[in-house]
Design a protein around this motif. Structure first.
Motif, mmCIF file in Angstrom:
data_model
loop_
_atom_site.group_PDB
_atom_site.id
_atom_site.type_symbol
_atom_site.label_atom_id
_atom_site.label_comp_id
_atom_site.label_asym_id
_atom_site.label_seq_id
_atom_site.Cartn_x
_atom_site.Cartn_y
_atom_site.Cartn_z
ATOM 1 N N GLN A 14 -2.274 9.396 2.864
ATOM 2 C CA GLN A 14 -1.768 8.351 2.048
ATOM 3 C C GLN A 14 -1.159 7.247 2.987
ATOM 4 O O GLN A 14 -1.372 6.034 2.935
ATOM 5 N N ARG A 15 -0.840 7.628 4.164
ATOM 6 C CA ARG A 15 0.017 6.799 5.283
ATOM 7 C C ARG A 15 -1.408 6.056 5.729
ATOM 8 O O ARG A 15 -0.925 4.650 5.945
ATOM 9 N N THR A 71 4.356 -10.360 -0.381
ATOM 10 C CA THR A 71 5.910 -10.648 -0.518
ATOM 11 C C THR A 71 6.493 -9.130 -0.475
ATOM 12 O O THR A 71 5.363 -8.017 -0.578
ATOM 13 N N ALA A 72 7.531 -9.036 -0.426
ATOM 14 C CA ALA A 72 8.338 -7.662 -0.261
ATOM 15 C C ALA A 72 8.127 -6.906 -1.610
ATOM 16 O O ALA A 72 7.706 -5.588 -1.315
ATOM 17 N N ASP A 73 7.977 -7.540 -2.735
ATOM 18 C CA ASP A 73 7.703 -6.708 -3.998
ATOM 19 C C ASP A 73 6.398 -6.433 -3.903
ATOM 20 O O ASP A 73 6.117 -5.346 -4.559
ATOM 21 N N GLN A 74 5.760 -7.284 -3.552
ATOM 22 C CA GLN A 74 3.903 -6.894 -3.485
ATOM 23 C C GLN A 74 3.757 -5.603 -2.591
ATOM 24 O O GLN A 74 3.138 -4.601 -3.041
ATOM 25 N N GLU A 91 2.843 0.349 -2.192
ATOM 26 C CA GLU A 91 3.254 1.603 -1.513
ATOM 27 C C GLU A 91 3.479 2.694 -2.862
ATOM 28 O O GLU A 91 3.171 3.794 -2.517
ATOM 29 N N LYS A 92 4.223 2.174 -3.877
ATOM 30 C CA LYS A 92 4.322 2.929 -4.903
ATOM 31 C C LYS A 92 3.204 3.438 -5.396
ATOM 32 O O LYS A 92 3.196 4.521 -5.887
ATOM 33 N N LEU A 93 2.183 2.561 -5.770
ATOM 34 C CA LEU A 93 0.966 3.027 -6.288
ATOM 35 C C LEU A 93 0.428 3.923 -5.247
ATOM 36 O O LEU A 93 -0.216 4.975 -5.885
ATOM 37 N N SER A 94 0.208 4.077 -4.125
ATOM 38 C CA SER A 94 -0.186 4.918 -3.255
ATOM 39 C C SER A 94 0.633 6.279 -3.253
ATOM 40 O O SER A 94 -0.233 7.455 -3.453
ATOM 41 N N GLU A 95 1.575 6.359 -3.627
ATOM 42 C CA GLU A 95 2.332 7.488 -3.720
ATOM 43 C C GLU A 95 2.180 8.252 -5.197
ATOM 44 O O GLU A 95 2.057 9.341 -5.082
#
Length: 90
Positions: free
Chosen positions: A26-27, A44-47, A52-56
Motif C-alpha cells: 500500500q505504501r 489539494t490536501a483533501d484530494q 490515501e483513504k482509498l488505498s487503505e
C-alpha cells in the motif's frame, strides 16, 4: 493437522505477516500514485487524503478474506490451510 515435526503455526503471527505485506505494498503504491498525480498538477490536501483513504480501504478489503480464512483454519486446527495461506504472502 500438521503431521511433520514443525511447531504449530501461530495464526496471529500469520495475520501480522499478511497485514505487514499489505501495508508495505500500500505504501509503495500510494507513493507512486501520489507522485504521478502531483506531476499532472498540484493535489489539494483533501484530494491527497481521499487517495490515501482509498488505498487503505482497498488493502483492508483485499486482506479481509485471507484474515478470516486464517481465523477459521485456527478454530478448526487446520495447520495445512494456515501454512498454505502464509506461503501465499511470503
Amino acid at each position: 493437522m500438521n503431521q511433520n515435526t514443525e511447531p504449530p503455526v501461530d495464526v496471529e503471527e500469520a495475520i501480522a505477516r499478511i497485514d505487514s505485506r499489505g501495508a508495505k505494498i500500500q505504501r509503495e503504491q500510494l507513493e507512486r500514485t501520489l507522485s504521478q498525480l502531483q506531476q499532472d498538477g498540484e493535489l489539494t490536501a483533501d484530494q491527497q487524503l481521499a487517495v490515501e483513504k482509498l488505498s487503505e480501504r482497498l488493502v483492508d478489503r483485499l486482506l479481509a478474506v485471507p484474515r478470516a480464512t486464517l481465523q477459521d483454519a485456527a478454530r478448526s486446527a487446520d495447520d495445512e490451510r494456515i501454512e498454505t495461506a502464509i506461503s501465499l504472502f511470503e
